[in-house]
Design a protein around this motif. Structure first.
Motif, PDB file in Angstrom:
ATOM      1  N   ASP A 113       3.982  -9.129   0.233  1.00  0.00           N
ATOM      2  CA  ASP A 113       3.059  -8.004  -0.009  1.00  0.00           C
ATOM      3  C   ASP A 113       1.559  -8.642   0.946  1.00  0.00           C
ATOM      4  O   ASP A 113       1.223  -7.595   1.696  1.00  0.00           O
ATOM      5  CB  ASP A 113       2.736  -7.371  -1.412  1.00  0.00           C
ATOM      6  N   PRO A 114       1.121  -9.619   0.816  1.00  0.00           N
ATOM      7  CA  PRO A 114      -0.299  -9.753   1.186  1.00  0.00           C
ATOM      8  C   PRO A 114      -0.141  -9.944   2.918  1.00  0.00           C
ATOM      9  O   PRO A 114      -1.242  -9.958   3.342  1.00  0.00           O
ATOM     10  CB  PRO A 114      -0.579 -11.111   0.687  1.00  0.00           C
ATOM     11  N   VAL A 115       1.015 -10.153   3.512  1.00  0.00           N
ATOM     12  CA  VAL A 115       1.006 -10.295   4.588  1.00  0.00           C
ATOM     13  C   VAL A 115       1.500  -8.874   5.630  1.00  0.00           C
ATOM     14  O   VAL A 115       1.771  -8.988   6.606  1.00  0.00           O
ATOM     15  CB  VAL A 115       1.726 -11.492   5.122  1.00  0.00           C
ATOM     16  N   PHE A 116       2.261  -7.966   4.665  1.00  0.00           N
ATOM     17  CA  PHE A 116       2.735  -6.951   5.104  1.00  0.00           C
ATOM     18  C   PHE A 116       2.078  -5.645   5.456  1.00  0.00           C
ATOM     19  O   PHE A 116       1.413  -4.906   4.606  1.00  0.00           O
ATOM     20  CB  PHE A 116       4.064  -6.568   4.232  1.00  0.00           C
ATOM     21  N   ILE A 117       1.765  -5.104   6.753  1.00  0.00           N
ATOM     22  CA  ILE A 117       0.913  -3.828   7.032  1.00  0.00           C
ATOM     23  C   ILE A 117       1.910  -2.855   7.304  1.00  0.00           C
ATOM     24  O   ILE A 117       2.527  -2.753   8.205  1.00  0.00           O
ATOM     25  CB  ILE A 117      -0.106  -4.243   8.292  1.00  0.00           C
ATOM     26  N   PRO A 118       2.116  -1.909   6.261  1.00  0.00           N
ATOM     27  CA  PRO A 118       3.091  -0.679   6.604  1.00  0.00           C
ATOM     28  C   PRO A 118       2.519   0.082   7.724  1.00  0.00           C
ATOM     29  O   PRO A 118       1.279   0.137   7.998  1.00  0.00           O
ATOM     30  CB  PRO A 118       2.840   0.066   5.279  1.00  0.00           C
ATOM     31  N   ASP A 119       3.473   0.719   8.591  1.00  0.00           N
ATOM     32  CA  ASP A 119       3.104   1.691   9.537  1.00  0.00           C
ATOM     33  C   ASP A 119       2.541   2.928   9.025  1.00  0.00           C
ATOM     34  O   ASP A 119       2.540   3.166   7.817  1.00  0.00           O
ATOM     35  CB  ASP A 119       4.307   2.213  10.042  1.00  0.00           C
ATOM     36  N   GLY A 120       1.927   3.716   9.734  1.00  0.00           N
ATOM     37  CA  GLY A 120       1.354   5.155   9.340  1.00  0.00           C
ATOM     38  C   GLY A 120      -0.129   4.876   8.754  1.00  0.00           C
ATOM     39  O   GLY A 120      -0.648   6.047   8.407  1.00  0.00           O
ATOM     40  N   GLN A 121      -0.903   3.875   8.819  1.00  0.00           N
ATOM     41  CA  GLN A 121      -2.065   3.778   8.452  1.00  0.00           C
ATOM     42  C   GLN A 121      -3.028   4.101   9.711  1.00  0.00           C
ATOM     43  O   GLN A 121      -2.677   3.912  10.941  1.00  0.00           O
ATOM     44  CB  GLN A 121      -2.291   2.221   7.885  1.00  0.00           C
ATOM     45  N   ASP A 122      -4.422   4.302   9.331  1.00  0.00           N
ATOM     46  CA  ASP A 122      -5.380   4.398  10.542  1.00  0.00           C
ATOM     47  C   ASP A 122      -5.628   3.109  10.848  1.00  0.00           C
ATOM     48  O   ASP A 122      -6.027   2.281   9.979  1.00  0.00           O
ATOM     49  CB  ASP A 122      -6.678   5.215   9.587  1.00  0.00           C
ATOM     50  N   PRO A 123      -5.374   3.103  12.284  1.00  0.00           N
ATOM     51  CA  PRO A 123      -5.709   1.470  12.735  1.00  0.00           C
ATOM     52  C   PRO A 123      -7.167   0.864  12.455  1.00  0.00           C
ATOM     53  O   PRO A 123      -7.277  -0.173  12.365  1.00  0.00           O
ATOM     54  CB  PRO A 123      -5.665   1.478  14.085  1.00  0.00           C
ATOM     55  N   ALA A 124      -8.041   1.855  12.354  1.00  0.00           N
ATOM     56  CA  ALA A 124      -9.716   1.237  11.939  1.00  0.00           C
ATOM     57  C   ALA A 124      -9.360   0.689  10.651  1.00  0.00           C
ATOM     58  O   ALA A 124     -10.478  -0.193  10.188  1.00  0.00           O
ATOM     59  CB  ALA A 124     -10.365   2.413  12.213  1.00  0.00           C
ATOM     60  N   SER A 125      -8.647   1.295   9.750  1.00  0.00           N
ATOM     61  CA  SER A 125      -8.688   0.825   8.322  1.00  0.00           C
ATOM     62  C   SER A 125      -7.535   0.298   7.638  1.00  0.00           C
ATOM     63  O   SER A 125      -7.074   0.371   6.630  1.00  0.00           O
ATOM     64  CB  SER A 125      -9.208   1.837   7.478  1.00  0.00           C
ATOM     65  N   GLU A 126      -6.716  -0.340   8.451  1.00  0.00           N
ATOM     66  CA  GLU A 126      -5.333  -0.960   8.181  1.00  0.00           C
ATOM     67  C   GLU A 126      -5.405  -2.038   7.010  1.00  0.00           C
ATOM     68  O   GLU A 126      -6.419  -2.703   7.263  1.00  0.00           O
ATOM     69  CB  GLU A 126      -4.231  -1.424   9.498  1.00  0.00           C
TER      70      GLU A 126
END
Length: 197
Positions: A153-166
């Motif tokens: 979980d601490p290294v996974f960035i899910p799609d669909g987030q605002d790039p400025a606040s991923e």
């Protein structure tokens, strides 16, 4: 209705109970205290079915089992079914995470795509078997961030987030994770099967 969750992993029990409560409050999930079968399948579906069959046979209840992991595209889908053992048989989550980050150290963001995958098997008391899957696409961060969740979980960035606040899943609240996760997606596909019992 009562079903047994075929796992000895307390993190999965807690996560699954939160998902179930949000979507099926009438479903009582009981823990599995029986023998742990050998997970010698080479796919998530095979391992989920092995666990669900064992729990259904041991308890006489419908059994649900999850097998899940992270699949990294540049690694050909690995760690995949070996996610929990990526750094060896000790099932050391910290070592698994560190090894994966080390393997991807020189890989640029566009090639760091990955998916969390969850396969849930349902084995009913009459022996019927069903398998559903949930996929959570995203990419891997260059360093761990956040204290929430477990495993990768601490290294996974899910799609669909605002790039400025991923954020990584490790920075999500429990409610955020449970509403979007691969297990939540798989469970959504499982609900119609549970309702047919």
């Amino acid at each position: 209705m009562k079903v047994v969750l075929a796992t000895h992993n307390p993190h999965k029990v807690s996560e699954f109970q939160q998902i179930v409560t949000a979507t099926r409050p009438d479903l009582e999930v009981v823990g599995y205290d029986g023998p742990e079968p050998v997970e010698d399948g080479v796919t998530f579906a095979e391992n989920a079915l092995i666990k669900a069959r064992a729990a259904a046979e041991h308890t006489g209840l419908p059994a649900v089992a999850d097998d899940s992991g992270i699949c990294v595209d540049v690694l050909g889908g690995s760690p995949g079914v070996f996610s929990a053992y990526w750094a060896g048989q000790r099932k050391d989550a910290v070592a698994n995470l560190e090894l994966l980050l080390d393997q991807l150290r020189d890989i640029a963001d566009p090639q760091r795509t990955a998916q969390f995958r969850s396969t849930i098997a349902l084995v009913t008391s009459d022996g019927a078997e069903h398998v559903v899957e949930g996929v959570w696409p995203g990419r891997l961060a260059h360093a761990a961030a956040g204290e929430g969740g477990f495993g990768y979980d601490p290294v996974f960035i899910p799609d669909g987030q605002d790039p400025a606040s991923e954020r990584t899943v490790g920075q999500f609240t429990d409610a955020e994770k449970q509403s979007q996760s691969h297990r939540a997606r798989a469970f959504t596909a499982l609900v119609p099967l549970l309702e047919s019992l």
